[in-house]
Design an enzyme around this catalytic site. Structure first.
Site, PDB file in Angstrom:
ATOM      1  N   LYS A  87       0.851  -1.195   0.000  1.00  0.00           N
ATOM      2  CA  LYS A  87       0.000   0.000   0.000  1.00  0.00           C
ATOM      3  C   LYS A  87       0.885   1.243   0.000  1.00  0.00           C
ATOM      4  O   LYS A  87       1.719   1.428   0.894  1.00  0.00           O
ATOM      5  CB  LYS A  87      -0.872  -0.048   1.266  1.00  0.00           C
ATOM      6  CG  LYS A  87      -2.180   0.669   1.170  1.00  0.00           C
ATOM      7  CD  LYS A  87      -2.999   0.339   2.399  1.00  0.00           C
ATOM      8  CE  LYS A  87      -4.233   1.167   2.493  1.00  0.00           C
ATOM      9  NZ  LYS A  87      -4.835   1.071   3.819  1.00  0.00           N
TER      10      LYS A  87
HETATM   11  C1  E4P Z   1      -8.154   1.503   4.148  1.00  0.00           C
HETATM   12  O1  E4P Z   1      -7.457   1.105   3.262  1.00  0.00           O
HETATM   13  C2  E4P Z   1      -8.073   2.890   4.663  1.00  0.00           C
HETATM   14  O2  E4P Z   1      -6.824   3.126   5.225  1.00  0.00           O
HETATM   15  C3  E4P Z   1      -9.184   3.079   5.656  1.00  0.00           C
HETATM   16  O3  E4P Z   1     -10.384   2.623   5.076  1.00  0.00           O
HETATM   17  C4  E4P Z   1      -9.322   4.494   6.158  1.00  0.00           C
HETATM   18  O4  E4P Z   1     -10.490   4.571   6.943  1.00  0.00           O
HETATM   19  P1  E4P Z   1     -10.810   5.774   7.941  1.00  0.00           P
HETATM   20  O5  E4P Z   1     -11.110   6.975   7.124  1.00  0.00           O
HETATM   21  O6  E4P Z   1     -11.998   5.288   8.710  1.00  0.00           O
HETATM   22  O7  E4P Z   1      -9.588   5.945   8.807  1.00  0.00           O
END
Ligand code: E4P
Length: 217
Positions: A87
């Site tokens: 990622k």
């Molecule tokens: C997933 O890949 C993201 O990092 C995550 O969904 C972010 O979510 P949040 O906005 O609830 O922190």
């Protein structure tokens, strides 16, 4: 649409996996910190444990923000397990790194995406997944689901192969709306997945069936 769970909590991952509908897991540094995972070795071991629990794509996020650092970290993460998806944040060196990973057979998830322009760049760099954060867009007063629909339309017109991974999901309704808008994947907290189960008429109907079933025994 594929279902990923958005957590580093092993109990929640296990519960979602046992439902039989889980296709993968996403994590981020905030989710790892929430579970008290500290130190590089502990983080790597945690990813390995998740990979052994779930047979699907597991996103592991780099912390570095410079090209060389992202490559070094991404290669180490990818070596943990064949299902690891590296990622990478949507920044200039991140885009360069996405292209390098693509050219070298490492799958990626481009994270922190908030606009169609960013999604185009991620696709051009060959990202396996692009993660628009729809909940955070809603929080800022705009429409996150609309962005999913816009990216879906652009990718379809342009023939981009990058999969749209709707992230930052806040509710069961978000999941339904993302499916409608053309998301390939939704990464959701456990509560939102379980929220899909709920309908008052199901509860009322089941209670009635169980009551009437007593008359048939
Ligand atoms: C997933 O890949 C993201 O990092 C995550 O969904 C972010 O979510 P949040 O906005 O609830 O922190």
């Amino acid at each position: 649409m594929k279902f990923f769970i958005d957590t580093a909590n092993l109990a929640q991952i296990k519960e979602a996996n046992e439902l039989g509908i889980l296709d993968g897991v996403t994590t981020n540094p905030s989710l790892m910190a929430k579970e008290g995972i500290k130190g590089t070795e502990a983080v790597m071991n945690h990813y390995k444990t998740i990979c052994e629990m779930v047979d699907g794509d597991i996103s592991a996020e780099v912390i570095a923000t410079d090209f060389d650092g992202i490559l070094e970290e991404g290669k180490k993460l990818a070596a943990i397990h064949p299902n690891i998806i590296v990622k990478v944040p949507m920044i200039k060196d991140g885009v360069k790194a996405l292209k390098w990973f693509t050219d070298n057979g490492i799958k990626t998830n481009c994270t922190l995406v908030f606009s169609a322009g960013q999604a185009i760049l991620a696709a051009k760099a060959g990202a396996t997944y692009v993660s628009p954060f729809i909940g955070r867009i809603d929080d800022s007063g705009w429409d996150g689901v609309e962005l999913i629909a816009q990216i879906s339309q652009i990718y379809s017109i342009q023939g981009y192969k990058t999969q749209i991974l709707a992230a930052s999901i806040r509710s069961a309704l978000h999941i339904v709306k993302c499916a409608e808008a053309g998301a390939d994947v939704c990464t959701c907290p456990l509560d939102s997945i379980l929220g899909l189960l709920k309908h008052p008429l199901t509860d009322i109907g089941l209670a009635k069936f169980l009551e009437d079933a007593k008359k048939t025994v």
